[in-house]
Design an enzyme around this catalytic site. Structure first.
Site, short mmCIF file in Angstrom:
data_model
loop_
_atom_site.label_atom_id
_atom_site.label_comp_id
_atom_site.label_asym_id
_atom_site.label_seq_id
_atom_site.Cartn_x
_atom_site.Cartn_y
_atom_site.Cartn_z
N CYS A 65 0.86 -1.19 0.00
CA CYS A 65 0.00 0.00 0.00
C CYS A 65 0.90 1.23 0.00
CB CYS A 65 -0.89 -0.02 1.23
SG CYS A 65 -1.93 1.43 1.34
N ASN B 192 0.21 4.64 -0.15
CA ASN B 192 -0.12 5.72 0.80
C ASN B 192 0.04 5.23 2.23
OD1 ASN B 192 -0.79 7.66 -1.17
ND2 ASN B 192 -2.81 6.75 -1.43
N HIS C 127 -3.07 -3.97 -10.58
CA HIS C 127 -3.73 -2.73 -11.03
C HIS C 127 -4.13 -2.85 -12.49
CE1 HIS C 127 -2.60 -0.49 -7.41
NE2 HIS C 127 -1.50 -1.22 -7.46
N ARG D 96 -9.48 -2.34 -4.87
CA ARG D 96 -9.85 -3.72 -4.52
C ARG D 96 -10.10 -3.82 -3.02
NH1 ARG D 96 -5.27 -8.43 -4.86
NH2 ARG D 96 -4.29 -6.98 -3.40
N GLY E 135 -1.33 2.58 -7.04
CA GLY E 135 -2.09 2.84 -8.27
C GLY E 135 -1.51 4.00 -9.06
C1 ZDR Z 1 -4.39 1.70 -3.10
C2 ZDR Z 1 -3.59 1.58 -1.86
N1 ZDR Z 1 -4.32 2.24 -0.81
C3 ZDR Z 1 -2.26 2.31 -2.05
O1 ZDR Z 1 -2.13 3.46 -1.61
O2 ZDR Z 1 -1.35 1.76 -2.66
C4 ZDR Z 1 -3.36 0.12 -1.59
C5 ZDR Z 1 -4.39 -0.56 -0.74
C6 ZDR Z 1 -4.53 -2.01 -1.07
C7 ZDR Z 1 -5.48 -2.26 -2.21
N2 ZDR Z 1 -6.84 -2.04 -1.82
C8 ZDR Z 1 -5.28 -3.70 -2.66
O3 ZDR Z 1 -4.34 -3.93 -3.44
O4 ZDR Z 1 -6.04 -4.59 -2.27
#
Ligand code: ZDR
Length: 279
Positions: A73, A75, A165, A215, A226
């Site tokens: 993740c 962020n 992604h 997701r 992302g």
């Molecule tokens: C999008 C995300 N918050 C980030 O900052 O990279 C990652 C969170 C995880 C995402 N919902 C997943 O890959 O299941």
């Protein structure tokens, strides 16, 4: 249990204070489902655990509001770095953090002794179908493939930053029915591990705008992994240079796909409040 509420560009997390005793494996998911709930819980896009590591300075585990565990993740890891530094758990800088997507190196930018922004070496993107993972031909990168949702054909590029992604370029991101299409692409049979979904509008060779369906979480204000995936997809499609500002609803990230193939992401990390849960 005590926690700190944090966010990176409005992508918000509850970071759970380390506990003396290890939790049982199913407790992590259960806590994430309960605490991330915006009405019955703390309210967050993800629940982050701070754990000891044998191979890095600390280990991060991140769970989505639906209880699933994400490999990485972007962020969240900046918030993780701020949490670890500002609470003096470690003063290493760069700080090395173990994740399911490998060890990430965080360079902490301080202001008055506290972390204000973090530059993360996110490692190398994974572009082959089997690495994302995606069903189908594995002999080439997944660039500009067709994807049909409700009878409408979209074109997508897939990138893994440890987590999957799906990037779809559009003329105008404001016109996309994000929640509807996002939910359907997330669960499309092409993506056996499901996927994060991004609609991206190219503004110039060095700037893009995007909206995010995460997701396991739904619509969020930003997505660090992302943003990296979107920039890589833009480069693979010849739309931008390797360095760009990525504008998300919650603010902007600087992304650099370096010549050594590593992706650097720079952005803020913010603490909002701390608290304790009851029961
Ligand atoms: C999008 C995300 N918050 C980030 O900052 O990279 C990652 C969170 C995880 C995402 N919902 C997943 O890959 O299941």
């Amino acid at each position: 249990m005590r926690f700190v509420k944090m966010h990176g560009l409005g992508n918000d997390f509850a970071v759970v204070d380390p506990v003396a005793e290890e939790l049982a494996e199913d407790q992590y998911s259960q806590l994430a489902e309960r605490w991330c709930d915006r009405h019955f819980g703390v309210g967050a896009d993800g629940l982050i655990f701070v754990l000891p590591s044998e191979v890095a300075d600390y280990r991060m585990r991140i769970f989505n509001p639906d209880g699933s565990e994400a490999e990485m993740c972007g962020n969240g890891i900046r918030c993780f770095g701020k949490y670890v530094h500002d609470r003096s758990l470690s003063r290493q800088n760069p700080l090395r953090v173990e994740t399911l997507a490998g060890i990430q190196s965080l360079t902490l930018n301080l202001r008055n002794g506290l972390v204000e922004a973090v530059k993360v070496d996110m490692g190398e993107p994974r572009l082959r179908g089997s690495q994302i993972p995606i069903v189908g031909d594995d002999s080439e990168n997944v660039v500009n493939w067709p994807l049909v949702v409700d009878g409408i054909e979209h074109r997508f590029t897939a990138v893994s930053m440890g987590n999957p992604h799906c990037v779809i370029f559009v003329e105008d991101v404001s016109r996309i029915p994000l929640a509807d299409v996002g939910a359907k692409v997330e669960r499309h049979t092409l993506f056996p591990e499901k996927t994060n979904v991004h609609f991206v509008q190219v503004l110039s060779r060095s700037s893009i705008r995007m909206r995010v369906w995460e997701r396991g979480a739904g619509v969020t204000l930003a997505c660090g992994t992302g943003a990296c995936a979107a920039l890589i997809a833009a480069v693979l499609n010849g739309k931008t240079d390797r360095r760009a500002t990525v504008h998300l609803p919650g603010g902007a990230l600087e992304i650099d796909w370096r010549e050594d193939n590593h992706v650097a992401m720079t952005g803020p990390a913010t603490e909002v409040f701390d608290g304790a849960t009851v029961g």
